[in-house]
Design an enzyme around this catalytic site. Structure first.
Site, short mmCIF file in Angstrom:
data_model
loop_
_atom_site.label_atom_id
_atom_site.label_comp_id
_atom_site.label_asym_id
_atom_site.label_seq_id
_atom_site.Cartn_x
_atom_site.Cartn_y
_atom_site.Cartn_z
N LYS A 40 34.66 12.65 45.73
CA LYS A 40 35.32 12.61 44.42
C LYS A 40 36.50 13.57 44.42
O LYS A 40 36.70 14.35 45.34
CB LYS A 40 34.35 13.02 43.29
CG LYS A 40 33.07 12.24 43.21
CD LYS A 40 33.27 10.83 42.78
CE LYS A 40 31.92 10.10 42.73
NZ LYS A 40 32.05 8.69 42.62
N SER A 76 34.46 3.78 43.86
CA SER A 76 34.73 4.90 42.96
C SER A 76 36.06 5.61 43.20
O SER A 76 36.60 6.21 42.29
CB SER A 76 33.60 5.91 42.99
OG SER A 76 33.61 6.64 44.19
#
Length: 171
Positions: A96, A52
């Protein structure tokens, strides 16, 4: 007559050794307490892996240092890579990038795999919008919406492993 003297010498040696052990035990306990406080409240290392955050982080894994004071002091913002308690699975942490804070309007592709239709969202008060750098392989705010600021518990400030990538993360 000799036995009491030997017993007294033995007791003195035992007393001296027990004082040494006690002082070393106290020092060890202080060290462990310092490690616990540092790891829990100030900063700690963490291993992250997965697709990710490609290309910023390696797929096979990186060891990062995470600052735990910045979120408590409100010092995280757009562009920061953060460690977040997953809103879908509280036992899991995700790494993130913050792309929007409260009041920001975030525009993103509705389906990054197909087409170019985009959606816009205003980040509500007390929330952040997080996304992985690899939009094609990231489960992030595009899937589960804005994340409460309280779930952000660390700001990544340094990569320590692998050695060839040591240093601050790129913005």
């Amino acid at each position: 007559m000799i036995a009491p003297k030997l017993l007294q010498q033995y007791a003195l040696r035992w007393k001296s050794a027990s004082k040494d052990v006690l002082s070393h035990s106290v020092l060890f306990a202080q060290f462990i307490s310092l490690l616990h406080i540092t790891d829990t409240y100030i900063f700690s290392p963490i291993l992250v892996y997965g697709p990710s955050m490609l290309p910023t982080l390696n797929f096979t894994g990186d060891v990062l240092l995470v600052d735990k004071l910045s979120p408590l002091l409100g010092k995280v913002g757009n562009g920061d890579v953060v460690l977040v308690r997953s809103p879908e699975n509280p036992r899991k942490s995700i790494t993130k990038r913050i792309v929007g804070v409260e009041g920001d309007t975030v525009t993103f592709l509705a389906d990054s795999g197909r087409g170019d239709q985009s959606n816009s969202v205003v980040v509500p008060k007390g929330h952040v919008w997080i996304q992985g750098d690899n939009i094609y392989a990231s489960n992030d705010s595009r899937n589960f919406g804005p994340v409460p600021y309280g779930l952000v518990y660390g700001k990544v400030f340094c990569r320590v492993w692998p050695p060839e990538d040591f240093g601050r993360l790129p913005q």
